[in-house]
Design a protein around this motif. Structure first.
Motif, PDB file in Angstrom:
ATOM      1  N   ILE A   6      -5.050  -8.101  -7.568  1.00 51.42           N
ATOM      2  CA  ILE A   6      -5.442  -7.050  -6.623  1.00 51.42           C
ATOM      3  C   ILE A   6      -4.266  -6.694  -5.716  1.00 51.42           C
ATOM      4  N   PRO A   7      -3.516  -5.631  -6.050  1.00 39.63           N
ATOM      5  CA  PRO A   7      -2.422  -5.229  -5.160  1.00 39.63           C
ATOM      6  C   PRO A   7      -3.007  -4.685  -3.862  1.00 39.63           C
ATOM      7  N   SER A   8      -2.480  -5.141  -2.741  1.00 39.18           N
ATOM      8  CA  SER A   8      -3.034  -4.709  -1.453  1.00 39.18           C
ATOM      9  C   SER A   8      -1.912  -4.360  -0.496  1.00 39.18           C
ATOM     10  N   TYR A   9      -1.942  -3.158   0.008  1.00 41.58           N
ATOM     11  CA  TYR A   9      -0.938  -2.726   0.971  1.00 41.58           C
ATOM     12  C   TYR A   9      -1.652  -2.062   2.134  1.00 41.58           C
ATOM     13  N   ASN A  10      -1.528  -2.644   3.304  1.00 39.01           N
ATOM     14  CA  ASN A  10      -2.215  -2.140   4.505  1.00 39.01           C
ATOM     15  C   ASN A  10      -3.689  -1.864   4.229  1.00 39.01           C
ATOM     16  N   GLU A  11      -4.399  -2.861   3.767  1.00 34.74           N
ATOM     17  CA  GLU A  11      -5.817  -2.678   3.425  1.00 34.74           C
ATOM     18  C   GLU A  11      -6.709  -3.440   4.403  1.00 34.74           C
ATOM     19  N   LYS A  12      -6.344  -3.370   5.679  1.00 33.48           N
ATOM     20  CA  LYS A  12      -7.132  -4.029   6.720  1.00 33.48           C
ATOM     21  C   LYS A  12      -8.618  -3.698   6.560  1.00 33.48           C
ATOM     22  N   ASP A  39      -0.136  -9.213  -1.377  1.00 36.81           N
ATOM     23  CA  ASP A  39       0.113  -8.432  -0.175  1.00 36.81           C
ATOM     24  C   ASP A  39       1.512  -7.814  -0.296  1.00 36.81           C
ATOM     25  N   ASP A  40       1.529  -6.499  -0.456  1.00 34.79           N
ATOM     26  CA  ASP A  40       2.787  -5.789  -0.721  1.00 34.79           C
ATOM     27  C   ASP A  40       3.510  -5.440   0.584  1.00 34.79           C
ATOM     28  N   GLY A  41       3.780  -6.472   1.381  1.00 36.19           N
ATOM     29  CA  GLY A  41       4.507  -6.247   2.640  1.00 36.19           C
ATOM     30  C   GLY A  41       3.729  -5.434   3.649  1.00 36.19           C
ATOM     31  N   CYS A  92      -7.524  -2.628  -4.411  1.00 37.67           N
ATOM     32  CA  CYS A  92      -8.159  -3.370  -3.328  1.00 37.67           C
ATOM     33  C   CYS A  92      -9.193  -2.524  -2.596  1.00 37.67           C
ATOM     34  N   ASP A  93      -9.055  -1.185  -2.677  1.00 40.44           N
ATOM     35  CA  ASP A  93      -9.936  -0.309  -1.907  1.00 40.44           C
ATOM     36  C   ASP A  93     -11.308  -0.104  -2.547  1.00 40.44           C
ATOM     37  N   LEU A  94     -11.564  -0.829  -3.651  1.00 40.46           N
ATOM     38  CA  LEU A  94     -12.854  -0.761  -4.363  1.00 40.46           C
ATOM     39  C   LEU A  94     -13.145   0.637  -4.914  1.00 40.46           C
ATOM     40  N   GLN A  95     -12.094   1.443  -5.093  1.00 38.78           N
ATOM     41  CA  GLN A  95     -12.303   2.750  -5.730  1.00 38.78           C
ATOM     42  C   GLN A  95     -12.546   2.563  -7.224  1.00 38.78           C
ATOM     43  N   HIS A  96     -12.083   1.434  -7.747  1.00 35.97           N
ATOM     44  CA  HIS A  96     -12.422   1.065  -9.126  1.00 35.97           C
ATOM     45  C   HIS A  96     -13.687   0.208  -9.048  1.00 35.97           C
ATOM     46  N   GLU A 195     -15.586   6.450  -3.515  1.00 34.90           N
ATOM     47  CA  GLU A 195     -14.973   6.858  -2.249  1.00 34.90           C
ATOM     48  C   GLU A 195     -14.283   5.670  -1.598  1.00 34.90           C
ATOM     49  N   ARG A 196     -13.188   5.941  -0.915  1.00 37.61           N
ATOM     50  CA  ARG A 196     -12.522   4.913  -0.131  1.00 37.61           C
ATOM     51  C   ARG A 196     -13.340   4.714   1.138  1.00 37.61           C
ATOM     52  N   THR A 197     -13.715   3.473   1.464  1.00 37.58           N
ATOM     53  CA  THR A 197     -14.557   3.281   2.642  1.00 37.58           C
ATOM     54  C   THR A 197     -13.730   3.110   3.904  1.00 37.58           C
ATOM     55  N   ALA A 200      -6.678   5.162   4.217  1.00 38.59           N
ATOM     56  CA  ALA A 200      -6.430   6.386   3.451  1.00 38.59           C
ATOM     57  C   ALA A 200      -5.505   6.060   2.292  1.00 38.59           C
ATOM     58  N   THR A 201      -5.422   6.977   1.331  1.00 40.66           N
ATOM     59  CA  THR A 201      -4.550   6.736   0.179  1.00 40.66           C
ATOM     60  C   THR A 201      -3.092   6.567   0.634  1.00 40.66           C
ATOM     61  N   HIS A 202      -2.324   5.766  -0.099  1.00 40.86           N
ATOM     62  CA  HIS A 202      -0.917   5.562   0.247  1.00 40.86           C
ATOM     63  C   HIS A 202      -0.043   6.565  -0.477  1.00 40.86           C
ATOM     64  N   PHE A 203      -0.662   7.365  -1.356  1.00 40.43           N
ATOM     65  CA  PHE A 203       0.136   8.290  -2.143  1.00 40.43           C
ATOM     66  C   PHE A 203      -0.102   9.730  -1.689  1.00 40.43           C
TER      67      PHE A 203
HETATM   68  N1  UDP Z   1      -0.718  -0.268  -3.084  1.00 34.69           N
HETATM   69  C1  UDP Z   1       0.268  -1.253  -3.092  1.00 34.69           C
HETATM   70  N2  UDP Z   1       1.535  -0.922  -2.670  1.00 34.69           N
HETATM   71  C2  UDP Z   1       1.866   0.359  -2.261  1.00 34.69           C
HETATM   72  C3  UDP Z   1       0.851   1.341  -2.297  1.00 34.69           C
HETATM   73  C4  UDP Z   1      -0.420   0.997  -2.695  1.00 34.69           C
HETATM   74  O1  UDP Z   1       0.014  -2.402  -3.452  1.00 34.69           O
HETATM   75  O2  UDP Z   1       3.019   0.579  -1.896  1.00 34.69           O
HETATM   76  C5  UDP Z   1      -2.094  -0.639  -3.529  1.00 34.69           C
HETATM   77  C6  UDP Z   1      -3.183  -0.300  -2.527  1.00 34.69           C
HETATM   78  O3  UDP Z   1      -3.377  -1.345  -1.607  1.00 34.69           O
HETATM   79  C7  UDP Z   1      -4.397  -0.122  -3.410  1.00 34.69           C
HETATM   80  C8  UDP Z   1      -3.783   0.429  -4.692  1.00 34.69           C
HETATM   81  O4  UDP Z   1      -2.400   0.121  -4.653  1.00 34.69           O
HETATM   82  O5  UDP Z   1      -5.036  -1.340  -3.703  1.00 34.69           O
HETATM   83  C9  UDP Z   1      -4.012   1.909  -4.829  1.00 34.69           C
HETATM   84  O6  UDP Z   1      -3.533   2.574  -3.696  1.00 34.69           O
HETATM   85  P1  UDP Z   1      -4.252   3.834  -3.067  1.00 34.69           P
HETATM   86  O7  UDP Z   1      -5.709   3.583  -2.916  1.00 34.69           O
HETATM   87  O8  UDP Z   1      -3.506   4.213  -1.837  1.00 34.69           O
HETATM   88  O9  UDP Z   1      -3.985   4.926  -4.198  1.00 34.69           O
HETATM   89  P2  UDP Z   1      -5.018   5.973  -4.832  1.00 34.69           P
HETATM   90  O10 UDP Z   1      -6.313   5.257  -5.034  1.00 34.69           O
HETATM   91  O11 UDP Z   1      -5.116   7.063  -3.865  1.00 34.69           O
HETATM   92  O12 UDP Z   1      -4.349   6.361  -6.108  1.00 34.69           O
END
Ligand code: UDP
Ligand code: MG
Length: 308
Positions: A6-12, A39-41, A92-96, A195-197, A200-203
């Motif tokens: 589970i990649p997680s970046y700023n997912e408080k 935790d990706d920093g 990590c955002d449970l969008q999947h 939906e992201r609860t 916000a998206t990082h992209f």
């Molecule tokens: N993420 C990460 N490093 C980053 C950007 C995002 O590990 O530099 C993780 C983020 O925590 C999330 C996943 O990648 O679990 C998808 O990110 P996000 O929800 O922002 O993207 P989207 O769903 O909008 O494609």
């Protein structure tokens, strides 16, 4: 055992939710699992939450990068740490939807080596973002001959496939495409993006554009051929123009058109510069690969019996 990366970046606020929901679903289905949070920093409390989750549940493990290395690096770090016979990657955002993991696991037990989560709809996103994502996937699909428009990083893979991915030496990876490249017996599982609860998206659209360029060039050399194709088209037209001018000359009407000359110069000049830019980009990629710096640096680990 199923390892879930589970990649997680700023997912408080989402780490604990994700770990709870995943463990509920997987233990209910009777699947032996481990959850590996990477935790990706993050600059918020993501790491602290991962540590709390690992104290509450022995199956939760965590690693933390020394800085933000990007989602690709986080996925590969998680896979490297995983010890299951099959590994899944989930946001990590449970969008999947985590419930799908059970279906995916069952398909793996039936003998499929790669189970791809494919997006049935893309969920709610802005028009610009949707358009950018569409263009990116169109480009990417054409460049590598794999349909990327509905693909996602939500996948479950057999150990064999994970080992293949880990054996690749490239620094700049594109997980989604590399899994497709590996081949193996695969099956698709459609899912609806939730939906992201929180957060916000990082992209952003700009970030997606950069991500697109970096991924396309790390995976495919097709952009370099664009210059060759454009060059050939121009050659074709110049031959026709040449013939026309020659005939006109024979007929006694010498060609004129100062504007045409300027325009042609400008067009050819810009194509040459774009071409140089593309080649430059690939040289920079070679430069990065040559230096062979590690894909990520781990600063902290947590979790029981986490000895890797
Ligand atoms: N993420 C990460 N490093 C980053 C950007 C995002 O590990 O530099 C993780 C983020 O925590 C999330 C996943 O990648 O679990 C998808 O990110 P996000 O929800 O922002 O993207 P989207 O769903 O909008 O494609
Ligand atoms: Mg998301």
């Amino acid at each position: 055992m199923l390892s879930v990366v589970i990649p997680s970046y700023n997912e408080k606020g989402l780490v604990l939710k994700a770990s709870q929901r995943l463990s509920e679903i997987l233990s209910e289905a009777g699947i032996v699992y481990e959850l590996i949070f990477v935790d990706d920093g993050s600059r918020d409390t993501t790491w602290e939450e991962i540590c709390i989750a690992s104290e509450n549940n022995d199956a939760v493990k965590g690693i933390s990068f020394s800085r933000n290395f990007g989602k690709e690096s986080a996925i590969f770090a998680g896979l490297e740490m995983a010890s299951g016979e099959c590994c899944a990657v989930i946001d990590c955002d449970l969008q999947h939807p985590p419930e799908k993991l059970v279906d995916m696991y069952n398909l793996w037990q039936q003998g499929y080596e790669i189970v791809n989560g494919v997006k049935e709809d893309r969920g709610r996103e802005s028009v610009a973002h949707g358009f950018a994502a569409k263009c990116f996937y169109k480009l990417m699909s054409n460049a590598i001959n794999i349909d990327m428009s509905r693909s996602s990083d939500f996948k479950l893979m057999d150990r064999k496939v994970v080992n293949v991915l880990l054996s690749l030496s490239e620094r700049k990876t594109f997980f989604r495409a590399l899994v497709g490249w590996a081949g193996y017996k695969s099956v698709d599982v459609p899912f609806c993006v939730e939906e992201r609860t929180e957060g916000a998206t990082h992209f952003s659209t700009k970030a997606l554009f950069k991500y697109a360029i970096s991924n396309i060039t790390s995976y495919s050399s097709a952009p370099m051929q664009i210059v060759t194709v454009l060059g050939s088209i121009f050659l074709f037209f110049s031959v026709i123009l040449g013939i026309q001018t020659f005939i006109k000359h024979l007929l006694g009407n010498a060609a004129d058109g100062f504007t045409t000359v300027i325009l042609l110069l400008l067009i050819i000049g810009s194509i040459q510069m774009i071409g140089l830019g593309i080649i430059g980009y690939y040289i920079s990629q070679i430069f990065i690969e040559c230096k062979a710096r590690p894909r990520y640096l781990i600063s902290r680990q947590c979790g029981k019996d986490f000895t890797k």
